[in-house]
Design an enzyme around this catalytic site. Structure first.
Site, PDB file in Angstrom:
ATOM      1  CG  ASP A  44       2.529  12.108  -8.118  1.00  0.00           C
ATOM      2  OD1 ASP A  44       3.197  12.068  -7.052  1.00  0.00           O
ATOM      3  OD2 ASP A  44       1.433  11.548  -8.267  1.00  0.00           O
TER       4      ASP A  44
ATOM      5  CE1 TYR B 158       9.712   8.322  -6.685  1.00  0.00           C
ATOM      6  CE2 TYR B 158       8.230   7.574  -8.423  1.00  0.00           C
ATOM      7  CZ  TYR B 158       9.084   7.292  -7.372  1.00  0.00           C
ATOM      8  OH  TYR B 158       9.314   5.993  -7.017  1.00  0.00           O
ATOM      9  CG  ASP B 159       5.638  10.233 -12.797  1.00  0.00           C
ATOM     10  OD1 ASP B 159       5.833   9.396 -11.890  1.00  0.00           O
ATOM     11  OD2 ASP B 159       4.516  10.682 -13.094  1.00  0.00           O
TER      12      ASP B 159
ATOM     13  CB  SER C 227       0.721 -17.213  17.219  1.00  0.00           C
ATOM     14  OG  SER C 227       0.736 -18.433  17.906  1.00  0.00           O
ATOM     15  CG  LEU C 228       2.296 -12.257  20.025  1.00  0.00           C
ATOM     16  CD1 LEU C 228       2.043 -10.758  20.068  1.00  0.00           C
ATOM     17  CD2 LEU C 228       3.609 -12.604  20.702  1.00  0.00           C
TER      18      LEU C 228
ATOM     19  CD  GLU D  69       5.255  -3.274  18.903  1.00  0.00           C
ATOM     20  OE1 GLU D  69       4.756  -4.090  18.113  1.00  0.00           O
ATOM     21  OE2 GLU D  69       6.434  -3.341  19.282  1.00  0.00           O
TER      22      GLU D  69
ATOM     23  CE  LYS E 205      -2.711  -9.679  17.465  1.00  0.00           C
ATOM     24  NZ  LYS E 205      -3.481  -9.942  16.244  1.00  0.00           N
TER      25      LYS E 205
ATOM     26  CG  ASP F  15      -7.461  -7.766  11.480  1.00  0.00           C
ATOM     27  OD1 ASP F  15      -6.809  -8.826  11.451  1.00  0.00           O
ATOM     28  OD2 ASP F  15      -8.697  -7.720  11.378  1.00  0.00           O
TER      29      ASP F  15
ATOM     30  NE  ARG G 249       2.555 -16.579  12.756  1.00  0.00           N
ATOM     31  CZ  ARG G 249       1.910 -17.713  13.004  1.00  0.00           C
ATOM     32  NH1 ARG G 249       1.088 -18.194  12.116  1.00  0.00           N
ATOM     33  NH2 ARG G 249       2.113 -18.347  14.133  1.00  0.00           N
TER      34      ARG G 249
ATOM     35  CD  GLU H 208       0.002  -8.278  11.031  1.00  0.00           C
ATOM     36  OE1 GLU H 208       1.066  -8.817  11.428  1.00  0.00           O
ATOM     37  OE2 GLU H 208      -1.121  -8.787  11.186  1.00  0.00           O
TER      38      GLU H 208
ATOM     39  CE1 TYR I 237       4.148  -7.248  13.148  1.00  0.00           C
ATOM     40  CE2 TYR I 237       5.929  -8.579  14.048  1.00  0.00           C
ATOM     41  CZ  TYR I 237       4.759  -8.475  13.304  1.00  0.00           C
ATOM     42  OH  TYR I 237       4.224  -9.586  12.727  1.00  0.00           O
TER      43      TYR I 237
ATOM     44  CE  LYS J  81      -7.538 -11.483  18.785  1.00  0.00           C
ATOM     45  NZ  LYS J  81      -6.935 -11.519  17.449  1.00  0.00           N
TER      46      LYS J  81
ATOM     47  CB  CYS K  79     -37.520  -1.553 -11.257  1.00  0.00           C
ATOM     48  SG  CYS K  79     -36.756  -0.035 -10.675  1.00  0.00           S
TER      49      CYS K  79
ATOM     50  CB  CYS L  26     -38.968   2.538 -13.574  1.00  0.00           C
ATOM     51  SG  CYS L  26     -38.120   1.010 -13.980  1.00  0.00           S
TER      52      CYS L  26
ATOM     53  CB  CYS M 136     -34.023  -1.854 -12.894  1.00  0.00           C
ATOM     54  SG  CYS M 136     -34.982  -0.766 -13.967  1.00  0.00           S
TER      55      CYS M 136
ATOM     56  CB  CYS N 243     -34.932   2.984 -14.354  1.00  0.00           C
ATOM     57  SG  CYS N 243     -35.203   2.878 -12.581  1.00  0.00           S
TER      58      CYS N 243
HETATM   59 ZN   LIG Z   1     -36.149   0.807 -12.650  1.00  0.00          ZN
END
Ligand SMILES: [Zn+2]
Length: 663
Positions: A34, A37-38, A83-84, A114, A116, A118, A137, A171, A223, A309, A403, A406, A421, A426
């Site tokens: 790093d 790179y920095d 959309s599919l 592929e 999919k 989410d 989209r 995505e 994709y 799905k 609580c 305690c 609490c 505690c």
């Molecule tokens: Zn407590």
């Protein structure tokens, strides 16, 4: 340096930085540490500030820039993002294949499968190989211009290998580990947590201030690319995208005929819970572009592709009881104790209910049948109540007034979701604070885990974090399952924590609303703990990025007598309570050493002390910040990690000569 020379140098630095961004963010194979790179980055920034006229919008320094927007502009997509069609089961999959085969008049079709993701679909437009516009989209026809936010995603190249005009689609997603961390930070700050990685990614991309997006480590898989004229198949499109510097999913596969597609679907249904990100199905595409054209589109979707799905990773079970947990800040979290149930490969017995409002909102009662859901490592969650299964014997849950640990009063400030609490002493809070103090991101006591802390607190050996430093090996050996070697490891890792950087200590104190970043900010602004402790709310608020609530929390913390005593004890134990700047400089200042394996001529603490005496730091875990790993006999996993990260590895002999050189 003349302007012409500067221009040359700038271009060279940009190319190098792009190369390393590609290795790190796209290929996941970093080649330099790093700080190297920095250094490149700083050098580029410096030159650009000398010659501001040479700054281009696609320079790596320009990923996070510009003022927050008031709103997003609307973009009209050149070709709609359709959309599919969804396929919900095997029958629908076979029917899809049949339609495709009949449409093409063939017996067997070559598909590409592929994962999919989410996440959030986006479109990236390049002109002459330069990233010019990125958008969501949206409704498929119109999206929002989120160029400034997409530029902060380092897996998106700002400059392609070739000077081409291209629209690419992919995505954007947030990997699980970052999602968990983000929610932890938000909980810490009493901010609403994100329900799933997808919402977190969407929320991050729709930030009007690109700095917020930049702080969320989003990534992307591509994709699609508009290069139909250059290649013959969809698979070649993906290869082309890869060559141009884009990140594509390595699990994509060509499947000959629908039976191979079925195999792929089954394989990933089993493997998906082990992926570091969320997928919700499989995308199936006809591979030959010519065949895709022949099949064409319906009004809504292409005829040559579909999404199979997966059912969500959910199970049904019964809430046996609801109990509350007390965290280190006193936060009271209700937890559902479930009838054990198999869910995505593990047995689930508990699910978080977050807070009382959440229980009311979902209408959860004790003895209810509920659906629980789990995404990766995320703690299981109750999704909904199966109301049809109610018998009338279910009972409402009421937050306790006191609580459970305690017996102190529980207090819920107006407008806040979390009840607490308020007894600082505690035992649940004490234990939580000590555990927090020892964690990897705080003081990093490698061999001191939560179970050990629990034993130490129960036995009365430890009443606060500072007490850890007066433990002896004999104390530890009195605990269960503690042999000589492991007791020594415990003592060593406590000792190694004495010299952690100042910001780690600030974070380790567990001040409310102070996460890693804020702790760093405070360490940058105050050179030692006394200065910080004396700072008033007004002083603290002067620091850019520190709001009034945080300032109040910090000032409040240091006003407490108990905390003042804790800090005194930590100081007496020899914990570093100063920043780097205030520390004596030596020939090894700025260098961090990690030891692994056995040393012949030193004990490990002695070797670490030598490093500290010369101004260096000794750490127990390897990261990209590590300067050297000293490998003795039988080095462990730290050695492998050092090799992987490209950290310089020294033998004991080499370490010895390095020390002698500076003595
Ligand atoms: Zn407590």
């Amino acid at each position: 340096m003349s302007k012409a020379e500067a221009e040359k140098k700038i271009e060279k630095l940009r190319q190098e930085i792009r190369h390393h961004d590609h290795l790190y963010y796209v290929l996941d194979k970093p080649a330099i540490a790093d700080r190297e790179y920095d250094k490149l980055f700083r050098e580029l920034k410096e030159l650009e500030s000398q010659y501001p006229e040479l700054i281009t919008p696609n320079s790596p320094t320009q990923r996070v820039g510009g003022e927050p927007l008031k709103s997003f502009k609307t973009v009209t997509h050149k070709t709609p993002l359709l959309s599919l069609d969804n396929l919900m089961d095997e029958d629908e999959l076979l029917a899809f294949d049949k339609r495709v085969r009949e449409g093409l008049g063939v017996d067997k079709v070559e598909y590409v499968c592929e994962l999919k993701m989410d996440g959030l679909a986006v479109s990236l437009v390049y002109k002459n190989g330069k990233f010019v516009q990125g958008s969501t989209r949206g409704d498929g026809i119109h999206g929002e211009d989120i160029t400034i936010n997409l530029k902060t995603i380092k897996a998106i190249p700002l400059v392609l290998k070739d000077e081409v005009d291209l629209e690419a689609r992919g995505e954007v997603y947030l990997p699980y580990d970052h999602f968990i961390k983000l929610n932890e930070e938000r909980q810490e700050k009493d901010e609403a947590i994100f329900a799933n990685p997808r919402n977190a990614a969407a929320g991050s991309l729709r930030q009007l201030d690109p700095k917020v997006t930049a702080g969320r480590p989003l990534s992307i898989f591509l994709y699609y690319g508009s290069i139909e004229e250059k290649v013959k198949t969809h698979y070649e499109v993906l290869q082309y995208l890869k060559e141009q510097g884009f990140k594509t999913n390595p699990n994509t596969r060509i499947c000959e005929g629908i039976s191979e597609v079925q195999k792929y679907i089954k394989e990933w249904d089993e493997k998906r819970e082990k992926l570091p990100y969320d997928i919700d199905g499989i995308v199936i595409k006809v591979n030959k572009l010519h065949d895709q054209q022949k099949l064409g589109f319906t009004a809504r979707a292409p005829r040559w592709a579909a999404a199979y799905k997966y059912p969500p990773m959910q199970s049904e079970t019964i809430v046996e009881d609801i109990q509350v947990q007390v965290g280190r800040t006193g936060a009271i979290t209700p937890v559902a104790h479930l009838k054990p149930v198999h869910l995505a490969g593990v047995v689930v017995k508990r699910a978080t209910l977050h807070n009382e409002d959440e229980i009311r909102r979902k209408g959860i009662k004790i003895k209810d049948h509920v659906k629980v859901q789990r995404a990766g490592e995320v703690i299981p969650e109750v999704v909904e109540v199966v109301k049809s299964k109610r018998t009338g014997h279910e009972k409402d849950f009421h937050m306790p007034k006191e609580c459970p640990i305690c017996g102190s009063k529980i207090y819920k400030p107006e407008g806040e979701a979390i009840a607490r609490c308020i007894n600082f002493a505690c035992p649940a809070q004490v234990m939580g604070r000590i555990i927090h103090f020892t964690t990897r991101e705080a003081m990093d006591m490698e061999h001191v885990g939560p179970a050990l802390v629990a034993q130490l607190v129960e036995k009365g050996y430890v009443k606060d974090a500072a007490d850890l430093y007066s433990l002896t090996k004999e104390d530890i050996m009195k605990l269960e399952r503690m042999a000589d070697k492991s007791a020594q490891n415990v003592i060593d890792s406590i000792k190694a924590s004495l010299d952690r950087p100042f910001d780690r200590l600030i974070y380790a104190l567990g001040i409310r609303m102070i996460g890693r970043r804020t702790a760093q900010l405070l360490a940058d602004n105050y050179s030692n703990i006394d200065e910080l402790a004396k700072a008033s709310e007004a002083d603290l608020s002067q620091i850019h990025e520190i709001g009034p609530k945080v300032a109040e929390a910090v000032a409040f913390f240091f006003k407490q007598k108990g905390n003042q005593r804790l800090i005194e004890k930590l100081r007496e134990a020899g914990v570093r309570v100063k920043g780097q700047g205030a520390r004596g400089k030596g020939p090894l200042t700025g260098k961090t050493f990690v030891f692994t394996g056995g040393l012949t001529n030193y004990t490990r603490p002695a070797a670490e002390e030598l490093v500290r005496k010369l101004g260096g730091r000794a750490s127990s875990s390897v990261s990209k910040e590590t300067s050297y790993v000293v490998a003795g006999t039988d080095p462990g996993s730290k050695y492998d990690k050092a090799k992987k990260l490209g950290v310089e590895i020294l033998t004991e002999g080499e370490f010895q000569s390095l020390i002698h050189k500076h003595k």
